[in-house]
Design a protein around this motif. Structure first.
Motif, mmCIF file in Angstrom:
data_model
loop_
_atom_site.group_PDB
_atom_site.id
_atom_site.type_symbol
_atom_site.label_atom_id
_atom_site.label_comp_id
_atom_site.label_asym_id
_atom_site.label_seq_id
_atom_site.Cartn_x
_atom_site.Cartn_y
_atom_site.Cartn_z
ATOM 1 N N ARG A 1 7.916 10.089 15.719
ATOM 2 C CA ARG A 1 9.218 9.752 16.283
ATOM 3 C C ARG A 1 9.090 9.512 17.779
ATOM 4 O O ARG A 1 8.627 10.364 18.526
ATOM 5 N N VAL B 1 10.698 5.445 14.509
ATOM 6 C CA VAL B 1 9.553 6.103 13.880
ATOM 7 C C VAL B 1 8.478 5.041 13.684
ATOM 8 O O VAL B 1 8.629 4.129 12.872
ATOM 9 N N ILE B 2 7.412 5.149 14.462
ATOM 10 C CA ILE B 2 6.338 4.158 14.429
ATOM 11 C C ILE B 2 4.995 4.879 14.326
ATOM 12 O O ILE B 2 4.900 6.098 14.491
ATOM 13 N N TYR B 3 3.945 4.110 14.070
ATOM 14 C CA TYR B 3 2.621 4.707 13.891
ATOM 15 C C TYR B 3 1.890 4.852 15.213
ATOM 16 O O TYR B 3 1.960 3.981 16.078
ATOM 17 N N LEU C 1 0.654 7.956 5.050
ATOM 18 C CA LEU C 1 1.576 6.907 4.609
ATOM 19 C C LEU C 1 2.176 7.255 3.257
ATOM 20 O O LEU C 1 1.638 8.071 2.520
ATOM 21 N N ASP D 1 3.631 2.192 1.012
ATOM 22 C CA ASP D 1 2.693 1.662 2.001
ATOM 23 C C ASP D 1 1.256 1.703 1.492
ATOM 24 O O ASP D 1 0.456 0.819 1.794
ATOM 25 N N SER E 1 5.552 -0.439 9.282
ATOM 26 C CA SER E 1 4.590 0.014 8.285
ATOM 27 C C SER E 1 3.291 0.475 8.930
ATOM 28 O O SER E 1 3.072 0.324 10.132
ATOM 29 N N ALA E 2 2.403 0.984 8.073
ATOM 30 C CA ALA E 2 1.113 1.480 8.531
ATOM 31 C C ALA E 2 0.075 0.377 8.701
ATOM 32 O O ALA E 2 -1.039 0.642 9.145
ATOM 33 N N LYS F 1 11.517 7.764 6.697
ATOM 34 C CA LYS F 1 10.696 6.571 6.501
ATOM 35 C C LYS F 1 10.464 5.912 7.850
ATOM 36 O O LYS F 1 11.376 5.796 8.660
ATOM 37 N N SER F 2 9.252 5.464 8.102
ATOM 38 C CA SER F 2 8.952 4.825 9.380
ATOM 39 C C SER F 2 9.637 3.462 9.463
ATOM 40 O O SER F 2 9.830 2.773 8.454
ATOM 41 N N PRO G 1 3.012 8.439 11.155
ATOM 42 C CA PRO G 1 4.317 8.070 11.725
ATOM 43 C C PRO G 1 4.792 9.138 12.702
ATOM 44 O O PRO G 1 4.726 10.335 12.420
#
Length: 344
Positions: free
Chosen positions: A28, A41-43, A95, A99, A61-62, A57-58, A26
């Motif tokens: 920012r 906040v993403i992968y 993760l 997740d 999800s992953a 927390k993202s 994750p």
């Protein structure tokens, strides 16, 4: 045995791991939220440890690392068909416990859900190694404790907790141990942190009678839900997709087939040949999604599909709470049981 690393030591360890593994975590993204002054906040794939977001927390999800939103499965011509190439290097995926537990749900759906395994999923899954991010506290809308997804004791390569500027690492896979042993300040027993209490609580009934499909609790979502599907895209266990053929020539004999993420909540997803539609209203779609998470999946695999990450609540533009829906189902089941005992 665990390892205690400084910021520099953690960076050195990941640099060493990068020689063999791709690393997804994750991150920012400035201004990538719903407004330009809101972050998301993403992968994403990272080259070093500093961009990794370990505190929040993202937003998503992953699962996108394992099941991309758009994935080319194969290319075709009039005479041959060729599977799309993928990067064959092993992957370390950072993760949280919820997740990681969600990934086990995806494994069951794609690999243990009938006679055949999904080969396109399997070839990515074989390259994947999990890195458990410890949770020092519960986040808004989380109900992972009640769903039993708050703690993970195995199934990961190593765990990471950042406490007081130090990184606490618990290693389970010997293949990554040397990277941390060479960069650590000291060794000691490390137990990954996990959440023990959420502010949000849910009660999932042990058994949910099929008569729940006719209960009026679903009717309010005919007007409340706008069918955007954001809850599905943010959910770590939703796996709906559509197939799309992209043609390179006018005769339609050369092109590629793609698997594209979709949503059971959007209009048109259940359309069939002849103009039929299985679930026409948003209430029917909400009913399908909810019962799939806490009833149908359990009947097949023995445990609930939902992991209580709360992302569906976080992202809903209409402020619909999935945890509230679960509790409404529990209340409805209790009411039906009382009515049944009276009529017995």
């Amino acid at each position: 045995m665990g390892y205690i690393l400084t910021e520099e030591g953690f960076q050195d360890a990941l640099k060493e791991l990068r020689k063999e593994y791709r690393i997804f975590a994750p991150v920012r993204k400035k201004g990538a939220g719903r407004f330009t002054d809101i972050d998301a906040v993403i992968y994403d794939e990272v080259e070093e440890g500093s961009p990794i977001e370990l505190e929040e927390k993202s937003d998503y999800s992953a699962k996108e690392v394992l099941t991309p939103l758009s994935e080319t499965l194969f290319f075709f011509t009039e005479e041959q068909c060729k599977e799309a190439d993928i990067d064959t290097r092993p992957v370390l995926l950072f993760l949280r416990s919820c997740d990681l537990q969600a990934m086990k749900r995806l494994d069951d759906m794609y690999l243990h859900n009938g006679r055949e395994q999904d080969w396109f999923y399997q070839r990515r899954r074989e390259k994947l190694h999990y890195v458990l991010i410890g949770c020092g506290h519960s986040y808004e809308n989380c109900f992972c404790v009640d769903m039993g997804a708050n703690i993970t004791k195995d199934g990961y390569a190593f765990s990471v907790d950042k406490i007081d500027e130090n990184y606490r690492i618990n290693v389970l896979e010997e293949a990554v141990r040397s990277a941390f042993a060479a960069s650590s300040e000291r060794q000691e027993e490390v137990v990954p942190r996990h959440v023990t209490e959420n502010e949000v609580h849910v009660t999932v009934p042990e058994t949910i009678p099929i008569e729940i499909v006719k209960h009026p609790l679903w009717d309010e979502y005919n007007t409340r839900c706008i069918g955007c599907g954001r809850c599905n895209y943010a959910c770590p266990t939703c796996s709906c997709y559509t197939m799309q053929d992209v043609y390179y020539t006018d005769n339609g004999k050369v092109g590629e087939r793609r698997r594209v993420g979709s949503s059971c909540m959007v209009d048109g997803y259940t359309n069939v040949a002849g103009g039929g539609q299985y679930r026409k209203t948003q209430g029917e779609r909400m009913r399908f999604k909810t019962l799939h998470k806490i009833r149908d999946f359990r009947k097949r695999f023995g445990y609930d599909m939902c992991v209580g990450c709360g992302r569906c609540d976080d992202i809903c533009g209409e402020y619909i709470s999935f945890s509230n829906i679960i509790n409404k189902v529990a209340a409805a089941v209790e009411e039906m049981e009382k009515e049944g005992s009276k009529n017995a």
